[in-house]
Design a protein around this motif. Structure first.
Motif, PDB file in Angstrom:
ATOM      1  N   ALA A 154      -1.293  17.651   3.572  1.00  7.66           N
ATOM      2  CA  ALA A 154      -0.498  16.428   3.469  1.00  7.66           C
ATOM      3  C   ALA A 154       0.912  16.708   3.978  1.00  7.66           C
ATOM      4  N   LYS A 155       1.390  15.877   4.902  1.00 11.31           N
ATOM      5  CA  LYS A 155       2.707  16.099   5.507  1.00 11.31           C
ATOM      6  C   LYS A 155       3.741  15.081   5.039  1.00 11.31           C
ATOM      7  N   LYS A 156       3.320  13.834   4.995  1.00 16.11           N
ATOM      8  CA  LYS A 156       4.243  12.757   4.636  1.00 16.11           C
ATOM      9  C   LYS A 156       3.543  11.752   3.721  1.00 16.11           C
ATOM     10  N   TYR A 157       4.372  10.919   3.096  1.00 18.83           N
ATOM     11  CA  TYR A 157       3.878   9.853   2.225  1.00 18.83           C
ATOM     12  C   TYR A 157       4.700   8.603   2.535  1.00 18.83           C
ATOM     13  N   TYR A 158       4.043   7.460   2.519  1.00 20.40           N
ATOM     14  CA  TYR A 158       4.816   6.246   2.773  1.00 20.40           C
ATOM     15  C   TYR A 158       4.302   5.086   1.937  1.00 20.40           C
ATOM     16  N   ALA A 159       5.197   4.150   1.709  1.00 21.33           N
ATOM     17  CA  ALA A 159       4.864   2.910   1.004  1.00 21.33           C
ATOM     18  C   ALA A 159       5.269   1.748   1.899  1.00 21.33           C
ATOM     19  N   TYR A 160       4.419   0.747   1.937  1.00 24.85           N
ATOM     20  CA  TYR A 160       4.671  -0.426   2.791  1.00 24.85           C
ATOM     21  C   TYR A 160       4.428  -1.688   1.974  1.00 24.85           C
ATOM     22  N   ILE A 161       5.306  -2.668   2.147  1.00 21.94           N
ATOM     23  CA  ILE A 161       5.142  -3.936   1.450  1.00 21.94           C
ATOM     24  C   ILE A 161       5.410  -5.098   2.401  1.00 21.94           C
ATOM     25  N   LYS A 162       4.580  -6.124   2.289  1.00 24.28           N
ATOM     26  CA  LYS A 162       4.788  -7.357   3.047  1.00 24.28           C
ATOM     27  C   LYS A 162       4.760  -8.515   2.068  1.00 24.28           C
ATOM     28  N   PHE A 163       5.814  -9.321   2.102  1.00 28.94           N
ATOM     29  CA  PHE A 163       5.917 -10.456   1.198  1.00 28.94           C
ATOM     30  C   PHE A 163       5.274 -11.699   1.813  1.00 28.94           C
TER      31      PHE A 163
ATOM     32  N   MET B  60       1.846  11.381  -7.315  1.00 25.43           N
ATOM     33  CA  MET B  60       3.243  11.241  -7.724  1.00 25.43           C
ATOM     34  C   MET B  60       4.171  11.137  -6.515  1.00 25.43           C
ATOM     35  N   ALA B  61       3.803  11.786  -5.419  1.00 24.22           N
ATOM     36  CA  ALA B  61       4.590  11.664  -4.192  1.00 24.22           C
ATOM     37  C   ALA B  61       4.503  10.229  -3.657  1.00 24.22           C
ATOM     38  N   LEU B  62       3.312   9.641  -3.734  1.00 29.12           N
ATOM     39  CA  LEU B  62       3.145   8.242  -3.328  1.00 29.12           C
ATOM     40  C   LEU B  62       3.974   7.323  -4.220  1.00 29.12           C
ATOM     41  N   LYS B  63       3.988   7.639  -5.508  1.00 31.04           N
ATOM     42  CA  LYS B  63       4.796   6.854  -6.445  1.00 31.04           C
ATOM     43  C   LYS B  63       6.278   6.955  -6.088  1.00 31.04           C
TER      44      LYS B  63
ATOM     45  N   THR C 224       0.837  -1.192   0.000  1.00 27.26           N
ATOM     46  CA  THR C 224       0.000   0.000   0.000  1.00 27.26           C
ATOM     47  C   THR C 224       0.874   1.245   0.000  1.00 27.26           C
ATOM     48  N   ALA C 225       0.271   2.353  -0.380  1.00 28.68           N
ATOM     49  CA  ALA C 225       0.926   3.660  -0.312  1.00 28.68           C
ATOM     50  C   ALA C 225      -0.102   4.630   0.246  1.00 28.68           C
ATOM     51  N   GLU C 226       0.277   5.397   1.266  1.00 28.91           N
ATOM     52  CA  GLU C 226      -0.691   6.232   1.970  1.00 28.91           C
ATOM     53  C   GLU C 226      -0.148   7.637   2.214  1.00 28.91           C
ATOM     54  N   ILE C 227      -1.095   8.553   2.428  1.00 33.39           N
ATOM     55  CA  ILE C 227      -0.767   9.942   2.748  1.00 33.39           C
ATOM     56  C   ILE C 227      -1.003  10.180   4.237  1.00 33.39           C
ATOM     57  N   VAL C 228      -0.085  10.884   4.871  1.00 28.61           N
ATOM     58  CA  VAL C 228      -0.237  11.256   6.277  1.00 28.61           C
ATOM     59  C   VAL C 228      -0.614  12.734   6.335  1.00 28.61           C
ATOM     60  N   TYR C 229      -1.781  13.014   6.932  1.00 23.65           N
ATOM     61  CA  TYR C 229      -2.252  14.399   7.029  1.00 23.65           C
ATOM     62  C   TYR C 229      -1.909  14.993   8.397  1.00 23.65           C
ATOM     63  N   GLU C 230      -2.064  16.288   8.492  1.00 23.22           N
ATOM     64  CA  GLU C 230      -1.579  17.053   9.642  1.00 23.22           C
ATOM     65  C   GLU C 230      -2.111  16.564  10.989  1.00 23.22           C
ATOM     66  N   ASP C 231      -3.365  16.161  11.070  1.00 24.19           N
ATOM     67  CA  ASP C 231      -3.937  15.750  12.355  1.00 24.19           C
ATOM     68  C   ASP C 231      -3.882  14.235  12.584  1.00 24.19           C
ATOM     69  N   ASP C 232      -3.241  13.502  11.689  1.00 18.32           N
ATOM     70  CA  ASP C 232      -3.104  12.053  11.869  1.00 18.32           C
ATOM     71  C   ASP C 232      -2.070  11.752  12.955  1.00 18.32           C
ATOM     72  N   TYR C 233      -2.240  10.598  13.607  1.00 22.40           N
ATOM     73  CA  TYR C 233      -1.180  10.114  14.488  1.00 22.40           C
ATOM     74  C   TYR C 233      -0.262   9.244  13.638  1.00 22.40           C
TER      75      TYR C 233
END
Length: 277
Positions: free
Chosen positions: A170-179, A222-225, A133-142
């Motif tokens: 939007a503050k941060k972007y992250y990608a996570y993978i589990k095999f 594109m930031a998520l990419k 998955t790839a997700e956006i972290v917004y200002e009020d998120d934990y």
């Protein structure tokens, strides 16, 4: 000496030729798509309908007027790249057709770009990925993360906040993978890092060197990419996957050559599979 009747016939032929020639780029491109349709059908995965795929490509060109300034051959090459990978270009975020200024030729060429959803789709197709998955972290998120031997990633979106879902916050972007073997990895970047990456590495710029295409119209995607691309620099999925994503942000002015390149890759893989162990 030519007879008056012959001269009239020659003039009539020239007039008819001019009249038959498509007057708009849209008509020329539509005819060009009909010409390359058999090649597209050959490389397009079986679950895709060729006519629908080409209609989507035509709609994408009509939606972005600047693509009409690109060479038709480069558009055909970008569409062929998209077809080979089975990623529909357009608003869904799987792939894009992006005009790129070619300073040497003094024209725009169409560049093929894989979207972040395209990366995720291709990763799933390898059969090695359990979850990505790839997700956006917004200002009020934990949000909490830590790299290293005790790495962790915790994201609790605050969907009740008015800032949630607003690109401005939007503050941060992250990608996570589990095999499927249980291993996992992630990559986190800030908005500034995403923009810096775009300005430094992307080739999707106009004559003035300004960002164009999805970096301009869909920055978050594109930031998520970017987060996904950086993630895949730290993990190995498969050789085929690496060959596929190597086509990201490329220009091909010869659709037939695009096809032959992939045929060579397929042939090499087949030969390797048939080699005795």
């Amino acid at each position: 000496m030519a007879k008056p009747e012959d001269i009239k016939k020659q003039l009539a032929k020239k007039v008819n030729a001019v009249q038959e020639k498509p007057k708009t780029f849209g008509e020329q491109f539509k005819n060009y798509l009909a010409k390359i349709a058999p090649s597209v059908k050959t490389v397009l995965p079986k679950q895709f309908d060729t006519e629908r795929f080409l209609r989507i490509a035509l709609s994408e060109v009509r939606r972005n007027p600047q693509l009409s300034q690109c060479s038709i051959e480069s558009l055909g090459g970008a569409i062929m790249q998209s077809a080979i990978l089975g990623l529909e270009p357009g608003l869904h975020g799987y792939a894009y057709l992006v005009p790129r200024w070619n300073s040497k030729a003094g024209r725009f060429d169409a560049e093929f770009q894989i979207g972040y959803k395209g990366y995720i789709d291709l990763a799933h197709r390898t059969g090695k990925v359990a979850f990505i998955t790839a997700e956006i972290v917004y200002e009020d998120d934990y949000f909490e993360f830590q790299y290293g031997t005790n790495q962790k990633l915790i994201h609790k979106p605050n969907i009740e906040s008015e800032k949630y879902g607003d690109p401005e916050y939007a503050k941060k972007y992250y990608a996570y993978i589990k095999f499927k073997d249980g291993s996992e990895q992630f990559k986190v970047i800030t908005k500034k890092q995403a923009l810096r990456h775009a300005q430094r590495f992307t080739t999707s710029k106009n004559k003035e060197g300004e960002l164009v295409g999805p970096w301009k119209t869909d920055f978050d995607a594109m930031a998520l990419k970017t987060a996904i691309k950086l993630l895949f620099k730290t993990v190995q999925v498969s050789t085929e996957f690496q060959q596929q994503i190597a086509k990201d942000e490329t220009i091909a002015n010869d659709p037939d050559n695009v096809q032959s390149v992939y045929e060579v890759i397929d042939m090499e893989q087949t030969e390797q599979e048939q080699m005795p162990k």
